[in-house]
Motif scaffolding. Sequence first.
Motif, PDB file in Angstrom:
ATOM      1  N   LEU A  12       0.760  -1.129  -0.039  1.00 17.44           N
ATOM      2  CA  LEU A  12       0.007   0.038   0.065  1.00 17.44           C
ATOM      3  C   LEU A  12       0.726   1.339   0.114  1.00 17.44           C
ATOM      4  O   LEU A  12       0.426   2.334  -0.548  1.00 17.44           O
ATOM      5  CB  LEU A  12      -0.984  -0.066   1.146  1.00 17.44           C
ATOM      6  CG  LEU A  12      -1.949  -1.040   1.227  1.00 17.44           C
ATOM      7  CD1 LEU A  12      -2.814  -0.882   2.566  1.00 17.44           C
ATOM      8  CD2 LEU A  12      -2.939  -0.720   0.043  1.00 17.44           C
ATOM      9  N   LYS A  53      -2.230   3.364  -1.799  1.00 15.57           N
ATOM     10  CA  LYS A  53      -3.332   3.461  -0.597  1.00 15.57           C
ATOM     11  C   LYS A  53      -4.104   4.923  -1.194  1.00 15.57           C
ATOM     12  O   LYS A  53      -5.074   4.770  -1.030  1.00 15.57           O
ATOM     13  CB  LYS A  53      -2.668   3.448   0.505  1.00 15.57           C
ATOM     14  CG  LYS A  53      -1.905   4.754   0.898  1.00 15.57           C
ATOM     15  CD  LYS A  53      -1.603   4.506   2.432  1.00 15.57           C
ATOM     16  CE  LYS A  53      -0.878   5.881   2.633  1.00 15.57           C
ATOM     17  NZ  LYS A  53      -0.202   5.626   4.280  1.00 15.57           N
ATOM     18  N   LEU A  56      -6.104   4.083  -4.346  1.00 17.11           N
ATOM     19  CA  LEU A  56      -7.357   3.331  -3.848  1.00 17.11           C
ATOM     20  C   LEU A  56      -8.310   4.241  -2.880  1.00 17.11           C
ATOM     21  O   LEU A  56      -9.225   3.456  -2.599  1.00 17.11           O
ATOM     22  CB  LEU A  56      -6.854   1.906  -3.237  1.00 17.11           C
ATOM     23  CG  LEU A  56      -6.004   1.047  -4.296  1.00 17.11           C
ATOM     24  CD1 LEU A  56      -5.534  -0.247  -3.573  1.00 17.11           C
ATOM     25  CD2 LEU A  56      -7.002   0.754  -5.430  1.00 17.11           C
ATOM     26  N   LEU A  58      -7.679   4.636   0.307  1.00 16.16           N
ATOM     27  CA  LEU A  58      -7.790   4.048   1.427  1.00 16.16           C
ATOM     28  C   LEU A  58      -7.383   5.252   2.551  1.00 16.16           C
ATOM     29  O   LEU A  58      -6.295   5.699   2.587  1.00 16.16           O
ATOM     30  CB  LEU A  58      -7.076   3.015   1.564  1.00 16.16           C
ATOM     31  CG  LEU A  58      -7.407   1.704   0.861  1.00 16.16           C
ATOM     32  CD1 LEU A  58      -6.436   0.704   0.704  1.00 16.16           C
ATOM     33  CD2 LEU A  58      -8.852   1.194   0.792  1.00 16.16           C
ATOM     34  N   SER A  59      -8.364   5.853   3.331  1.00 12.44           N
ATOM     35  CA  SER A  59      -8.203   6.839   4.420  1.00 12.44           C
ATOM     36  C   SER A  59      -6.900   6.061   5.459  1.00 12.44           C
ATOM     37  O   SER A  59      -6.081   7.126   6.046  1.00 12.44           O
ATOM     38  CB  SER A  59      -9.295   7.262   4.869  1.00 12.44           C
ATOM     39  OG  SER A  59     -10.070   6.248   5.494  1.00 12.44           O
ATOM     40  N   ASN A  60      -7.288   5.014   6.092  1.00 14.38           N
ATOM     41  CA  ASN A  60      -6.491   4.259   6.983  1.00 14.38           C
ATOM     42  C   ASN A  60      -6.338   3.217   6.766  1.00 14.38           C
ATOM     43  O   ASN A  60      -6.727   1.984   7.090  1.00 14.38           O
ATOM     44  CB  ASN A  60      -7.160   4.645   8.363  1.00 14.38           C
ATOM     45  CG  ASN A  60      -6.212   4.172   9.557  1.00 14.38           C
ATOM     46  OD1 ASN A  60      -5.243   4.005   9.497  1.00 14.38           O
ATOM     47  ND2 ASN A  60      -6.809   4.293  10.912  1.00 14.38           N
ATOM     48  N   ALA A  61      -5.282   3.044   6.066  1.00 15.43           N
ATOM     49  CA  ALA A  61      -4.688   1.541   5.600  1.00 15.43           C
ATOM     50  C   ALA A  61      -3.866   0.822   6.764  1.00 15.43           C
ATOM     51  O   ALA A  61      -2.913   1.096   6.984  1.00 15.43           O
ATOM     52  CB  ALA A  61      -3.915   1.550   4.434  1.00 15.43           C
TER      53      ALA A  61
END
Length: 62
Positions: A12, A53, A56, A58-61
């Motif tokens: 990520l 990340k 994609l 994704l705020s909190n990977a």
Amino acid sequence: MSTEIALTQIELERIAPLAEAARLRGVSVETLLRTDRDRIIQLGPRRLGMRVKDALMLSNAS
């Protein structure tokens, strides 16, 4: 049947070329440049990228 792909934290954090990031997001490179300029990373004089990340969204990977 649903298939789920789990990405590791390292995957990520990888910086993808802007064309790949646009493909992951499902938009054009121009759209990424216009809407997500703050997440784009300058890799070289003529090379841009974005973390997977971020592409994609994704705020909190974790």
